[in-house]
Design a protein around this motif. Structure first.
Motif, short mmCIF file in Angstrom:
data_model
loop_
_atom_site.label_atom_id
_atom_site.label_comp_id
_atom_site.label_asym_id
_atom_site.label_seq_id
_atom_site.Cartn_x
_atom_site.Cartn_y
_atom_site.Cartn_z
N UNK A 182 -4.83 -35.88 15.96
CA UNK A 182 -3.64 -35.64 17.17
C UNK A 182 -3.06 -36.85 17.49
N UNK A 183 -3.53 -38.20 17.20
CA UNK A 183 -2.85 -39.26 17.53
C UNK A 183 -1.63 -39.62 16.70
N UNK A 184 -1.67 -38.77 15.40
CA UNK A 184 -0.62 -38.84 14.74
C UNK A 184 0.49 -38.30 14.96
N UNK A 185 0.73 -37.72 16.09
CA UNK A 185 1.78 -37.12 16.82
C UNK A 185 2.42 -38.10 17.58
N UNK A 186 1.90 -39.39 17.89
CA UNK A 186 2.90 -40.03 18.88
C UNK A 186 4.22 -40.49 18.43
N UNK A 187 5.18 -40.45 18.97
CA UNK A 187 6.72 -40.79 18.56
C UNK A 187 7.27 -39.45 17.85
N UNK A 188 6.72 -38.35 17.77
CA UNK A 188 7.41 -37.23 16.91
C UNK A 188 8.36 -36.61 17.81
N UNK A 189 8.29 -36.80 19.30
CA UNK A 189 9.25 -36.22 20.04
C UNK A 189 10.56 -36.69 19.96
N UNK A 190 10.80 -37.80 19.04
CA UNK A 190 12.24 -38.33 18.55
C UNK A 190 12.90 -37.65 17.69
N UNK A 191 12.17 -36.68 16.74
CA UNK A 191 12.69 -36.10 15.70
C UNK A 191 12.97 -34.43 16.01
N UNK A 192 14.00 -34.01 16.20
CA UNK A 192 14.43 -32.61 16.35
C UNK A 192 14.04 -31.89 15.12
N UNK A 193 14.36 -32.32 13.94
CA UNK A 193 14.04 -31.75 12.90
C UNK A 193 12.79 -32.30 12.13
N UNK A 194 12.04 -31.45 11.61
CA UNK A 194 10.71 -31.62 11.03
C UNK A 194 10.51 -31.00 9.71
N UNK A 195 9.67 -31.54 8.88
CA UNK A 195 9.28 -30.89 7.43
C UNK A 195 7.81 -30.59 7.59
N UNK A 196 7.66 -29.39 7.43
CA UNK A 196 5.90 -28.77 7.37
C UNK A 196 5.56 -28.44 6.13
N UNK A 197 4.53 -28.96 5.66
CA UNK A 197 3.84 -28.47 4.27
C UNK A 197 2.60 -27.89 4.89
N UNK A 198 2.19 -26.72 4.30
CA UNK A 198 1.10 -25.73 4.51
C UNK A 198 0.60 -25.30 3.14
N UNK A 199 -0.85 -24.84 3.38
CA UNK A 199 -1.44 -24.42 2.20
C UNK A 199 -1.33 -22.81 2.22
N UNK A 200 -0.86 -22.06 1.13
CA UNK A 200 -0.73 -20.79 1.22
C UNK A 200 -1.95 -20.41 0.63
N UNK A 201 -2.79 -19.99 1.34
CA UNK A 201 -4.31 -20.03 1.02
C UNK A 201 -4.41 -18.59 0.33
N UNK A 202 -3.71 -17.55 0.30
CA UNK A 202 -4.11 -16.43 -0.33
C UNK A 202 -3.47 -16.29 -1.64
N UNK A 203 -2.63 -17.31 -2.06
CA UNK A 203 -1.91 -17.09 -3.42
C UNK A 203 -2.57 -17.32 -4.61
#
Lengths: 166, 166
Positions: free
Chosen positions: A64-85
């Motif tokens: 959770x502490x990894x989110x500190x400062x993220x409010x400065x970025x309107x646009x983000x890249x999200x990586x996720x695991x397509x667990x059913x593929x």
């Protein structure tokens, strides 16, 4: 060879399998979970839209502490695991297409390493939850990473001294 | 807890660690290798440039057929494994900065799941080798995935029937 653990799938004409290695090369940790309105794969949009519904990205406590400062970025890249593929289809025919193509020329979720990648707009942050628009994945999808969008991100350091101490 | 297997690293003021889980959640296969001019981490550019040097992406044999059709896409997304990165630093101070920030507000290679992400321009394809510009990683970096760039990619199917059969 993990074919026996792959989800069922009827091959279409022109499609091809590649046997999977018997040993993995690296390990991922699921660092959170993505909450979306889509409870079945058939309902997921083909691509996320920046004006799509708000989705909630939950970061698990250790990170959770990894989110500190993220409010400065309107646009983000999200990586996720397509667990059913299924992971062993190296040439695929997208539905309603009929022409088999290599997996690296498709954004299909069926890939040797089924990592989904979305560019999202940050709407709100609340504790260890991040609300965003632009996702297309199934409710409950495991989260792998969040980064500031490379288009917006400028390192706040001189352009080319020594690289970060990594 | 894998702290003992992490590369050495002196924490800076304000930086914070998070213990890593004892068990991984998913496994990756290295599907190729990236050949770049940078043999040491200190020499890697901070971010890839589309007018940077040509780099060579090697796809290992089992997945070479996955390249079919890729010549149609000038712009690609490349995912790779930052194999030398420590994974347990949840708050970091970038060099020459001094302000600790959460890892998700940085594009640092030190991340719980050290996956690098570059947008590249395709220059040439030759068998199972892909020549591109725009990379920033170390020579020998393991390849995880290649996808058509989402900005350019339009599924060649009607916009929203059933999702690909995955």
């Amino acid at each position: 060879m993990q074919a026996s653990t792959q989800p069922l799938y009827d091959l279409r004409e022109g499609e091809a399998l590649s046997a999977l290695p018997s040993q993995p090369d690296a390990a991922l940790y699921f660092i959170g979970r993505i909450h979306t309105p889509w409870k079945e794969r058939e309902k997921c949009p083909r691509q996320g839209r920046i004006d799509g519904p708000v989705c909630r990205i939950e970061i698990f406590e250790p990170w959770a502490a990894g989110l500190e400062g993220i409010e400065a970025f309107e646009s983000l890249e999200v990586l996720y695991w397509l667990h059913l593929s299924r992971r062993d289809i190296v040439k695929q025919c997208p539905r309603n297409d009929g022409k088999a193509r290599g997996v690296f020329s498709l954004r299909s979720p069926l890939r040797p390493n089924p990592i989904g990648l979305a560019k999202v707009r940050q709407e709100r942050i609340e504790g260890r939850f991040l609300e965003v628009r632009g996702l297309d994945c199934l409710d409950g999808t495991p989260l792998i990473d969040v980064k500031p969008d490379r288009c917006l991100y400028s390192p706040q350091v001189p352009p080319k001294p020594l690289e970060d101490k990594s």
